[in-house]
Design an enzyme around this catalytic site. Structure first.
Site, PDB file in Angstrom:
ATOM      1  N   LYS A 101       0.844  -1.196   0.000  1.00 15.03           N
ATOM      2  CA  LYS A 101       0.000   0.000   0.000  1.00 15.03           C
ATOM      3  C   LYS A 101       0.881   1.249   0.000  1.00 15.03           C
ATOM      4  O   LYS A 101       1.787   1.381   0.834  1.00 15.03           O
ATOM      5  CB  LYS A 101      -0.914   0.023   1.235  1.00 15.03           C
ATOM      6  CG  LYS A 101      -2.077  -0.928   1.148  1.00 15.03           C
ATOM      7  CD  LYS A 101      -2.951  -0.836   2.380  1.00 15.03           C
ATOM      8  CE  LYS A 101      -3.922   0.315   2.306  1.00 15.03           C
ATOM      9  NZ  LYS A 101      -4.894   0.283   3.444  1.00 15.03           N
ATOM     10  N   ILE A 102       0.568   2.147  -0.922  1.00 18.47           N
ATOM     11  CA  ILE A 102       1.303   3.402  -1.039  1.00 18.47           C
ATOM     12  C   ILE A 102       0.297   4.541  -1.167  1.00 18.47           C
ATOM     13  O   ILE A 102      -0.645   4.443  -1.960  1.00 18.47           O
ATOM     14  CB  ILE A 102       2.250   3.375  -2.260  1.00 18.47           C
ATOM     15  CG1 ILE A 102       3.360   2.345  -2.033  1.00 18.47           C
ATOM     16  CG2 ILE A 102       2.848   4.749  -2.534  1.00 18.47           C
ATOM     17  CD1 ILE A 102       4.359   2.228  -3.160  1.00 18.47           C
TER      18      ILE A 102
END
Length: 215
Positions: free
Chosen positions: A84-85
């Site tokens: 997740k970014i």
């Protein structure tokens, strides 16, 4: 529509998995912190052994180089891991590089259609618009899902739409009607999807009628 559980709690994940109800798990720094001082990598690895599907684990760095280092490290934990970014300029730079390396990316904290479009163009596997948080500030969260669905369909983007910040069953129903690919939800909401008072009343009546004759 795929169902993901939005939690880092192993008991909740094991219970939901025993129903055959979930296809993956999403975590974030807040959810991880609720579990106390656990070993992050080992905790994510354990989740991956429970769920036969994507498990999102988030970077905490905010600069591109830091995100790249963390993402590459996180991606090595297990083949199920999706990194997740957040949708920031530095995040988009990292997504472009990581996606070219074959690392699956869930772009988080999306609140506008342009953010989703930019993430898709950068190569994100999944975009996560947060509908509940938009509802909280008097915006229509599901309207954003409709916009993203139409844009992605217009241009045949392979990026999947994951509904985040799900607060109640109607978020799930509305998202499914729109055609979102995934809904991630707290265990409480997953439980609410099962429950209906008429189901409980009907079951109670069936059992009473059975006992009158057969017991």
């Amino acid at each position: 529509m795929k169902f993901f559980l939005d939690t880092a709690n192993l008991n909740e994940i094991r219970e939901a998995a025993s129903w055959g109800a979930i296809d993956g798990v999403t975590t974030n720094p807040t959810l991880m912190a609720r579990e106390g001082r656990v070993d992050f990598k080992e905790h994510i690895r354990t989740i991956c052994t429970i769920v036969n599907g994507p498990v999102s684990a988030e970077v905490v760095a905010t600069d591109t180089e830091g995100m790249l280092r963390e993402a590459r490290d996180i991606a090595q934990i297990h083949p199920h891991v999706m990194v997740k970014i957040p949708c920031t300029v530095d995040g988009l730079k990292a997504i472009r590089i990581l996606s070219e390396e074959g690392i699956k990316i869930n772009t988080t904290l999306i609140f506008t259609a342009p953010q989703a479009l930019l993430a898709a163009k950068a190569g994100a596997t999944v975009v996560s618009p947060f509908v509940g948080r938009l509802d909280d500030i008097s915006h229509q969260g599901m309207a954003l899902i409709e916009q993203i669905r139409q844009i992605f369909d217009n241009y045949n983007f392979p990026t999947q739409i994951l509904i985040g910040s799900v607060r109640h069953p109607m978020h799930v129903v509305e998202g499914a009607l729109i055609g979102a690919d995934i809904a991630t939800m707290p265990f409480k909401v997953l439980q609410q999807l099962v429950k209906h008072p008429l189901t409980d009343i009907g079951l109670e009546r069936f059992l009473k009628d059975w006992e009158k004759v057969f017991k």
